[in-house]
Each structure stands twice: as structure tokens, then as C-alpha cells.
Design a protein around this motif. Structure first.
Motif, PDB file in Angstrom:
ATOM      1  N   VAL A  96      42.957   4.916   7.833  1.00 17.02           N
ATOM      2  CA  VAL A  96      42.603   5.985   8.769  1.00 17.02           C
ATOM      3  C   VAL A  96      42.969   7.342   8.202  1.00 17.02           C
ATOM      4  O   VAL A  96      42.167   8.291   8.209  1.00 17.02           O
ATOM      5  CB  VAL A  96      43.291   5.751  10.128  1.00 17.02           C
ATOM      6  CG1 VAL A  96      43.112   6.965  11.037  1.00 17.02           C
ATOM      7  CG2 VAL A  96      42.715   4.509  10.810  1.00 17.02           C
ATOM      8  N   ARG A  97      44.192   7.473   7.706  1.00 19.87           N
ATOM      9  CA  ARG A  97      44.637   8.771   7.182  1.00 19.87           C
ATOM     10  C   ARG A  97      43.781   9.213   5.990  1.00 19.87           C
ATOM     11  O   ARG A  97      43.367  10.374   5.894  1.00 19.87           O
ATOM     12  CB  ARG A  97      46.104   8.703   6.790  1.00 19.87           C
ATOM     13  CG  ARG A  97      47.060   8.559   7.971  1.00 19.87           C
ATOM     14  CD  ARG A  97      48.514   8.638   7.524  1.00 19.87           C
ATOM     15  NE  ARG A  97      49.420   8.469   8.645  1.00 19.87           N
ATOM     16  CZ  ARG A  97      49.772   9.433   9.481  1.00 19.87           C
ATOM     17  NH1 ARG A  97      49.266  10.652   9.320  1.00 19.87           N
ATOM     18  NH2 ARG A  97      50.613   9.213  10.471  1.00 19.87           N
ATOM     19  N   LEU A 150      40.145  10.180   7.195  1.00 22.29           N
ATOM     20  CA  LEU A 150      40.081  11.470   7.884  1.00 22.29           C
ATOM     21  C   LEU A 150      40.232  12.621   6.891  1.00 22.29           C
ATOM     22  O   LEU A 150      39.578  13.662   7.026  1.00 22.29           O
ATOM     23  CB  LEU A 150      41.160  11.548   8.961  1.00 22.29           C
ATOM     24  CG  LEU A 150      40.882  10.748  10.229  1.00 22.29           C
ATOM     25  CD1 LEU A 150      42.112  10.704  11.127  1.00 22.29           C
ATOM     26  CD2 LEU A 150      39.698  11.345  10.993  1.00 22.29           C
ATOM     27  N   GLY A 208      37.319  15.363   6.285  1.00 21.46           N
ATOM     28  CA  GLY A 208      37.583  16.788   6.464  1.00 21.46           C
ATOM     29  C   GLY A 208      37.114  17.625   5.290  1.00 21.46           C
ATOM     30  O   GLY A 208      36.863  18.828   5.447  1.00 21.46           O
ATOM     31  N   LEU A 248      40.427   7.897  17.026  1.00 24.46           N
ATOM     32  CA  LEU A 248      39.103   7.912  16.411  1.00 24.46           C
ATOM     33  C   LEU A 248      38.144   7.184  17.352  1.00 24.46           C
ATOM     34  O   LEU A 248      37.830   6.011  17.169  1.00 24.46           O
ATOM     35  CB  LEU A 248      39.166   7.229  15.037  1.00 24.46           C
ATOM     36  CG  LEU A 248      38.131   7.646  14.003  1.00 24.46           C
ATOM     37  CD1 LEU A 248      38.665   7.410  12.603  1.00 24.46           C
ATOM     38  CD2 LEU A 248      36.851   6.867  14.195  1.00 24.46           C
ATOM     39  N   VAL A 256      32.795  14.455  11.808  1.00 23.26           N
ATOM     40  CA  VAL A 256      34.019  14.090  11.095  1.00 23.26           C
ATOM     41  C   VAL A 256      34.492  12.701  11.517  1.00 23.26           C
ATOM     42  O   VAL A 256      34.844  11.873  10.676  1.00 23.26           O
ATOM     43  CB  VAL A 256      35.121  15.137  11.356  1.00 23.26           C
ATOM     44  CG1 VAL A 256      36.464  14.653  10.843  1.00 23.26           C
ATOM     45  CG2 VAL A 256      34.763  16.465  10.705  1.00 23.26           C
ATOM     46  N   LEU A 257      34.496  12.435  12.827  1.00 25.40           N
ATOM     47  CA  LEU A 257      34.920  11.123  13.307  1.00 25.40           C
ATOM     48  C   LEU A 257      33.970  10.028  12.833  1.00 25.40           C
ATOM     49  O   LEU A 257      34.402   8.933  12.455  1.00 25.40           O
ATOM     50  CB  LEU A 257      35.022  11.122  14.829  1.00 25.40           C
ATOM     51  CG  LEU A 257      36.079  12.035  15.449  1.00 25.40           C
ATOM     52  CD1 LEU A 257      36.145  11.825  16.948  1.00 25.40           C
ATOM     53  CD2 LEU A 257      37.450  11.797  14.826  1.00 25.40           C
ATOM     54  N   ALA A 316      34.551   9.397   9.115  1.00 23.97           N
ATOM     55  CA  ALA A 316      35.802   8.670   8.908  1.00 23.97           C
ATOM     56  C   ALA A 316      35.653   7.203   9.309  1.00 23.97           C
ATOM     57  O   ALA A 316      36.124   6.297   8.600  1.00 23.97           O
ATOM     58  CB  ALA A 316      36.921   9.339   9.696  1.00 23.97           C
TER      59      ALA A 316
END
Length: 470
Positions: free
Chosen positions: A123-124, A127, A131, A318, A347-348, A351
Motif C-alpha cells: 500500500v505504501r 501510493l 502520487g 483506499l 490516485v486511489l 494505487a
């Protein structure tokens, strides 16, 4: 100067303030330094203390003044009652599953997996990459990023048998979470005042969304293997309903999974009555002893409107989900989505796509299966040993919850409050019934934090039940 000097100035100024009118200007800092024979630092410290007490206020470039007393006046919102009229449905806005958990409490009431069950590194990293991508600065299409649409379609297509036409990317509508998707489906396909068949018990969020949409719910009893197809056919016949909200895989709250035979029979019923099955596959990623078997994979004529969420399995931060619908039904749903949310954050979406297409995603899901199994079994064993009065019809093959039946004499509100008084939070089952509850139930989530506390939670539940039923 010492703190005593500052205290002396504060005391003197408070006496002066008590006799001066509100809004009066205090002497300048230079005057106060001279009057009290103190340093500027000590005077400023005294003024900060008075400001913190709410007695004075500084106006930059003007000076320091005694703060006017502001009497709290009760707000009058009575006009809104007349403007809004009486609500169509009085539904709860604070379900038990959404309550915050005190630090020292054992949480069995929540609806989301603990952080240690999430793919945090994926996840990190996803994202961060999203970004830096174009998705951070552009508007995504109303129906979603084409690549993410393709992923949702291909996932369902892998379960589609030979002879059934699989869904296409163009059949997919990406959503900001499945809850808003349910609202759109009910508004677009069922419409205000029309009947909607729903399993009982069923997801409280679907019950809430139906109430907001003005849909009339028709409960269908659902047991350890799902609803009886004959009951479903009879309900369609008697009510004229044209839709049935279902959770064939690891239902919330019961954990029930339909057999492939049940799914096929109920799909045949929907075909016979020209109706929709609204299939909520919220727990697709939470299989333990079985895998998910979407009913939508057996349909290519648009009878099944399929909704699939990533929010619980990827991250609650998310919120990405999708509807797969075909024909005019899709057009009506997407028209509602355009009117309510326009589009989902690019963005979501970027990701989410990054995570589910990463090689580490499948590795994470394999590990998640083992973790959920050990947690589920620990809670089941703990209840069996320490709370024998708490019964469950079956151990769920997947999902996040145990659906527990308490003795008929149990006062559910008192039981819930007593559990909380002993730092054990449980979710009372009443919220999952679209009509009157059929007995005292609680839903216990085994994916929350601190599974090592499950035996102690079971002891608390057992003691309370024994006292209440002795």
C-alpha cells in the motif's frame, strides 16, 4: 526574574481586570515593566498566562485588551424541522461496528481487519508511485481507469465457465467504496417505494442504503446454507419484486457460503421472474477453507449485478470498489454515479491497480488465509471452552465474523452493556435484521487487534451469560 515575579504580575492584573470594563486596553509592555520592576520576558510570560485563562486578547498592531465576555447562546435549529419535514425512515447513523475502541478494550465489534492483516508495504509503495504519476494531476473517466476496469473484469472472467460469455472492461464501473455503489444500484434499479428482496439477516449497510433510497425491504430467511430457492420464488411471485440483494460468499454477518447448486437455482429463479440478483462479494479475498464462487460468473444475460470491494482487504484508507453490470442496467447505474460522485480519485485507482497486479498481492492473500484461520479457530475454541451458552450454527468457511446465538432469555442490550463494562466490545445482532430479530444474536469479528485476548473475552462473555441465565 523568577516565576514568583510573573505570578505577582498575573495576580495584580487579574485584580485590575476584575474592576475594568470589558474591552478596556491594558497598559503597554513598557509601562508594565516600569510599574512592576520586572523584565520584558517576565511581563510577556504573565500576559501569556492571562491569555491562556481567556481574560485578555492581543490585537496585533493595536495592543492588548480585556476580553469581552461571550455568553453562550443556545442555537435554534427548529426552523430546519419545518423545512425538512418528517424523515421517511428513522435509521441509525452510528452502527455498533463503527464505534471507536478504547485503548484497553478487547474489540470484537469492528468491521475492518487489523492493520497486521493488511499489505502495508504494498500500500505504501503503491501510493507513493501513484502520487508521482499523471494520475495525481488528471481527472479519471467516470467509469474508472481502463486498466483497473480490465482487472476487475478479468478477475470475474477467470471464474466464468465455458459456454458463458465473460464480462468486458466496459461492463465495469469503478466506485469510491461499495457502500455508495449499493445506494446507486437501489436508486437506479429498484427505485423509490418498490420492493427489494433481502436475506435475513443481512449487511446493515445494505439495509441503511435501502432505507435512504426509499426501497421497501422484503426479508427472506437465510440459514447456514443460504436461502431456500422455493422461498425466493414465492417472494418474487407474491411481491412483484424485481431484485434480490444477496451475499453468496461469506455473508456479513453469518459467514455463510452458498453451494454452487443453491447459487444456480436462485439464479434460475431470477431468470424466471425477469429479476436482478444484486451480488455483494465484499469478502472475496477472505476465503479460509474454501474459495469464493461468484454467482455472477454463471450469468451473461445481465441478471446479476455484481459488486466487488477492495477496501477491507487492501486498506480502509483506499476506498475502491467496482460494479459489473451489463445492458441498460449499467447505463442507469452510471448515470446515478455521475450525478452523485462524478468520478473516483485517479490516485486511489492507480494505487489499487498497482497493488492487485503486484506479484506480492497473491503472496499476501495466501498468508492472510492462514492468519484468518488461526484467529477464527482461536475464537471458536475459546467460546466453546469458556462460553458454552454462546452457540453458532456453523464455523464459517471464510469472511471475518462469527454469528453467535445467545440463550433466548438473554437481555441483549444489558448483555452488550455489561460486556463493555468489562472491556469487551461486541456488536449486537439487531442491526443485521431488515425486520424484527429472530432471537438474541451478536456478531464477533475475529480479524481485529490483539487476538491473544480472545480467551479472556470468551471468559467474560461466558460469565455474563451464566449470571443472566442461572
Amino acid at each position: 526574574m523568577t516565576n514568583d515575579s510573573s505570578t505577582r504580575i498575573v495576580t495584580a492584573l487579574r485584580e485590575w481586570i476584575a474592576g475594568a470594563p470589558a474591552g478596556a486596553k491594558l497598559p503597554s509592555t513598557r509601562s508594565l515593566v516600569s510599574r512592576y520592576q520586572a523584565s520584558p520576558v517576565t511581563v510577556q510570560k504573565a500576559l501569556r498566562t492571562l491569555t491562556g485563562l481567556g481574560l485578555i486578547e492581543s490585537r496585533p498592531g493595536v495592543g492588548t485588551f480585556i476580553r469581552a465576555v461571550r455568553t453562550a447562546k443556545p442555537s435554534d435549529f427548529g426552523w430546519q424541522t419545518a423545512a425538512l419535514g418528517s424523515p421517511r425512515n428513522r435509521f441509525s447513523t452510528s452502527p455498533a461496528t463503527m464505534r471507536p475502541t478504547p485503548v484497553d478494550a478487547i474489540s470484537l465489534h469492528g468491521g475492518y481487519p487489523d492493520r497486521e492483516l493488511l499489505p502495508e508495504r504494498l500500500v505504501r509503495a503503491a501510493l507513493a508511485r501513484a502520487g508521482r504519476s499523471d494520475a495525481a494531476l488528471t481527472r479519471s473517466p467516470v467509469a474508472g481507469l481502463p486498466e483497473l476496469q480490465s482487472w476487475f473484469a478479468s478477475e470475474l472472467a477467470t471464474a466464468t465457465p465455458v459456454g458463458v460469455t465473460p464480462p468486458l472492461a466496459g461492463d465495469v464501473i469503478v466506485l469510491p467504496g461499495s457502500q455508495s455503489g449499493l445506494s446507486s444500484i437501489f436508486r437506479a434499479l429498484v427505485t423509490d417505494g418498490r420492493p427489494l428482496l433481502i436475506e435475513s439477516p443481512s449487511y446493515w449497510g445494505a439495509i441503511l442504503a435501502a432505507a435512504q433510497a426509499g426501497v421497501r425491504l422484503v426479508p427472506i430467511a437465510s440459514g447456514p446454507t443460504g436461502p431456500d430457492p422455493e422461498d425466493v420464488a414465492q417472494a418474487f411471485e407474491e411481491t412483484g419484486a424485481r431484485a434480490f440483494y444477496v451475499q453468496p460468499n461469506y455473508a456479513n454477518p453469518t459467514g455463510t457460503q452458498w453451494s454452487s447448486e443453491t447459487g444456480g437455482q436462485i439464479l434460475d429463479v431470477a431468470r424466471t421472474y425477469g429479476a436482478f440478483l444484486i451480488e455483494d462479494d465484499w469478502a472475496h479475498d477472505f476465503g479460509i477453507t474454501t474459495g469464493p464462487a461468484p454467482v455472477a460468473a454463471q450469468d451473461d444475460n445481465g441478471h446479476v449485478v455484481y459488486i466487488r470491494s477492495l477496501t477491507k482487504s487492501v486498506s480502509p484508507a483506499l476506498r475502491v470498489a467496482a460494479i459489473i453490470a451489463r445492458g441498460p442496467a449499467r447505463e442507469r447505474i452510471i448515470a446515478d454515479r455521475a450525478a452523485t460522485s462524478m468520478y473516483v480519485s485517479g490516485v486511489l485507482q492507480a494505487a489499487a491497480l498497482d497493488i492487485v497486479t503486484h506479484p506480492g498481492w497473491q503472496t499476501h492473500l495466501r498468508g492472510l488465509r492462514h492468519q484468518l484461520r488461526s484467529r477464527r479457530d482461536l475464537l471458536v475454541d475459546s467460546l466453546s471452552q469458556h462460553a458454552p451458552l454462546a452457540q453458532f450454527a456453523a464455523v464459517p468457511p471464510g469472511g471475518l465474523n462469527l454469528w453467535v446465538r445467545l440463550p433466548d432469555t438473554t437481555d441483549l442490550p444489558s448483555f452488550t452493556q455489561e460486556c463493555e463494562a468489562n472491556n469487551v466490545l461486541v456488536a449486537p445482532g439487531n442491526e443485521w435484521f431488515p425486520a424484527e430479530p429472530t432471537g438474541p444474536f451478536v456478531r464477533l469479528n475475529y480479524s481485529g487487534p490483539n487476538p491473544g485476548a480472545y480467551p479472556e473475552a470468551a471468559r467474560v462473555i461466558g460469565r455474563i451469560l451464566e449470571r443472566g441465565n442461572s
